[in-house]
Every structure is written in C-alpha cells, then in structure tokens.
Scaffold this active site. Structure first.
Site: not given
Length: 458
Positions: A355-357
């Site tokens: 997960l990232c932004a």
C-alpha cells in the site's frame, strides 16, 4: 559557495595582476601565482566562515526569495574580503614595488643567489620536493626563480667543455631532471622497483608494476598519487631529503673528484641514469655516480617503504577477513533462505498487498516481489494498492506492506489487520527503495516475516 569562489578569483586577480594599457598583465596568473591564489582562497573562505558563524550578514525579511536574500547575505563577507585584498596589495606595492605574486618570487630570489653552494642547492631542490609533497607543483614555483641562472650555467658548462676545461656549474636544467629529481620529483626512480619487487602487499605490488615504466622516463605521477607518496607522512622525509642528498653527491663528484657537470641539454623524458651520463658528456665518473645514486636512494627509501608496506598489508589482511566474514554471512543467509523456503512451501500461497498513497510507488515493490518469487520459484503473489481503498480487500491477503508515505498510518491499519489476521510490515524510505531494486531481498523479507509470525501455522 559560488560567492566564495568569485571572491577568491577577484582576490587572486588583485594580488597577481598589474594594470597595463588596454587591460591587465597575466604573467602571474599561471603557476607562478599559485601561492597568491592559495592566499586569496584562504582569506575568502575564512572571512565567510567568520562572518556566517557570528551572523555578520545582511538579513532580509523571510518574504524575500532565498536566492535574492542570499545575495544580500554575502555582501558583508564579500566586502570585507575585498578590503583585505586591497590592503595586502597596497602594502605589497608600497614596500616591494610590485604585486604580491611577483613579490613572493622576488622575495625568494635571494635564497637562490648562491645557487651553487651546498646550502643553495639544498634549498632549491628541497623546496621543489616540499612544494610537490604538499600538493603544489614544485618546479612551477621554484624554476621561475632559478631558470635564468640555470640556463646561464648550462651555457657556461658547454663553453668550458668545448674548450677542454672543467665544467663546474652545478645548477642546470638537467641537474634537476636527472640528479635531484631522478625519476621525477622526490628522486623516485628506485621507488616503483621497491614497490614491485619487495612489497608484501598486493596493492603496493600492483602500484609498482603500473608505475615502473612511466617513472623510468621521468613521469612519476603514477607512483606519487598511486602510492600514494604525496601528502603521505611516512614518505615525507625521504621525498624531501633524497633529492638534496643526490645533488650533494653530484656536487662532491664535480668539485672534489673532478667530474664534469652537465655540459649538454637532454630532454627531461630521457631515462634518468642515461640522461645523467649523456648530459655529463659520458664522463667516466658519471657511470659510478649513477650507480651510487641508485644505491643510496634505495637505502634511504627502503626503511620508510617497509613501514608503509606493513600498514597496507595489515589493512589487506583485515579486509580479507572481513570478506570471509561476509561470505560466511551470505552462506548463512542462503541456508536460512532454503530453510524458510522449505517451510513456506507448506503454505499453499502467500498473497502480499503493498500500500502507498496513490498506488504508484507500491507497484514498484509489488513488481519486485513477483519477479523475485518467479526467480526463486516461490508461491508468492503481490499486488499494489492505495491507502484508503484497501478496507474491502484486506481479507484477500496474508501480508500487508506499507510504503514510507503511509507508514505513519501503521497504528490505524494495524487494528484492522489484527482483526483479520494479516501480517503488517512498515518500511522506511531508504529501505523501501532498496527492496524495490533487490527482488531477492524483498522476497526474503516476506518469507522471514511469514516464518516469524506464523510459526504455529507452519
């Protein structure tokens, strides 16, 4: 800082140039002005340092753009530096009658007026070696002060030799090239041979092999900087004093034993021993002189070389031990990986969510994980996602990895992963970049985490 550089250049111009019709003279803007340039750089740097440490600068409101504010900030140290340069230039021109760079050369001139004396030749050739040792091209500093007398001496020796008389003038161009700087500044002709044949360390042997041919022709930079000998405290004493001892031996042969001094002009690239023999008109004593110089130079350099070689050898042994330790660690990691892989094979599949932004950065690590899993034939499947849209898909994954930009949400998402039973991992910037570039290490991270967190299941 660019401002310091410009300030140093302007200072160098003030201390080294004279106004002439149509512009300024550039006679001391080259190697003869090196000392003046160092003075200018030293003054500029220290004035700026002093001013900034004590906030002696013009401060602008924070609304002013940084590039404009910096220009005003530099004004005070820049102005102080220029005032100091102007003051030095004024004093130099008043007392010496010329610019500082020219004045330095003229002030050194008396040191060389008695050039052929025992003390004179020691100062001349010792200074050459000393300047080179501290990183300044010695001949460029010393030669402008002695070139006139060196060429006059050479012509006088030639005339005496042709007239069947004894040529006695010591300071000539070839005296420096084939006696004082036999093999290059520092009289390093024998040094590459010592490195090549007597070194116990691999590094010094390699340096010697690389330097022996160019040094034989007077190009000794490979040994000066490859050794290194320049700025190396171990070699300071022989580097400065061997050239002095060489010219003293040469002077003894000329004045006491009756050997002719240099009566011909050979190119400086002529191998030192050959150049010395030819330049003395093949004087019989020159053959003995050359052999004696080589033996004496070897005797003087060898003890210092032994100390240096022991240091390098010790360093190499420590590096070899470190390499062996690293290899052992790598082997342990391989064995650990194999054990982990065996245990993980009992799991049908490990699904990983990165997960990232926004879902872009996470794709880099997901791709690396899939690549590494494919290479090692491990049943890992990775997918990329964006934080905020992960809630519905969390149950589909065994491991969740947080990219650095969302790592501060670790505690929030951990509440969800604890309920579902996911393994949660957070990463930092440097670590994350390294994992994206090293698929094998990325897979290792997942496997080790699975092993540690799911021991009971495995």
């Amino acid at each position: 800082m660019v401002s310091v550089m410009f300030c140093s250049i302007i200072g160098f111009m003030l201390l080294s140039a004279d106004t002439i019709e149509g512009g300024f003279s550039s006679g001391f803007l080259g190697s003869t002005g090196l000392i003046a340039s160092f003075i200018a750089a030293f003054i500029s740097g220290n004035v700026y340092k002093f001013s900034f440490k004590r906030n002696l600068t013009l401060k602008m409101p924070k609304e002013v753009p940084p590039n404009i504010s910096q220009a005003f900030k530099d004004m005070i140290p820049f102005g102080i530096s220029l005032m100091i340069f102007w003051l030095i230039d004024t004093i130099a021109r008043h007392f010496i009658g010329t610019n500082l760079a020219d004045g330095i050369i003229k002030l050194m001139q008396p040191l060389f007026t008695a050039a052929d004396s025992w003390g004179g030749i020691a100062v001349i050739y010792g200074a050459m070696a000393f300047f080179w040792f501290i990183g300044i091209h010695g001949p460029s500093i010393v030669n402008p002060a002695i070139n006139a007398i060196a060429f006059i001496n050479r012509d006088a020796n030639m005339a005496a030799f042709r007239a069947g008389e004894h040529a006695t003038a010591i300071v000539t161009p070839n005296t420096g090239e084939f006696i004082a700087t036999l093999g290059g500044t520092g009289a390093t002709f024998v040094v590459p041979f010592i490195f090549m044949f007597l070194a116990k360390s691999k590094q010094n042997k390699a340096v010697g092999k690389a330097a022996v041919i160019p040094t034989s022709f007077g190009v000794n930079e490979p040994i000066l900087f490859g050794g290194p000998m320049i700025l190396n405290p171990i070699f300071m004493i022989p580097f400065i004093f061997v050239p002095i001892i060489n010219v003293w031996i040469f002077k003894f042969f000329v004045e006491v034993l009756g050997m002719n001094s240099m009566v011909a002009q050979m190119p400086w690239t002529t191998p030192g021993p050959i150049g010395a023999i030819i330049s003395t008109g093949f004087d019989k004593l020159s053959f003995i002189l050359v052999i004696l110089l080589i033996v004496v130079d070897f005797i003087l350099y060898y003890p210092f070389f032994k100390v240096y070689d022991r240091q390098i050898l010790k360093k190499e042994i420590e590096e070899e031990k470190l390499i062996e330790a690293e290899e052992e660690i790598k082997e342990e990691i391989k064995q650990e990986d194999k054990e982990i892989e065996k245990q993980v094979q009992k799991i049908d599949e490990v699904d990983v969510l990165v997960l990232c932004a926004g879902g872009g950065t996470s794709g880099l690590l997901a791709n690396a994980l899939n690549e590494g899993a494919k290479e090692k034939d491990i049943n890992i499947k990775a997918a990329a996602g964006s934080y905020g849209s992960h809630h519905d898909i969390l149950p589909n994954f065994d491991v969740v990895i947080l990219a650095p930009q969302v790592a501060n949400n670790y505690e929030d998402i951990k509440k969800d992963t604890d309920k579902i039973g996911n393994i949660l991992i957070k990463t930092e910037g440097k670590e994350y970049i390294g994992l994206t570039r090293d698929p094998e290490n990325a897979v290792r991270l997942v496997l080790k985490t699975v092993k540690e967190r799911k021991k009971d299941e495995i």
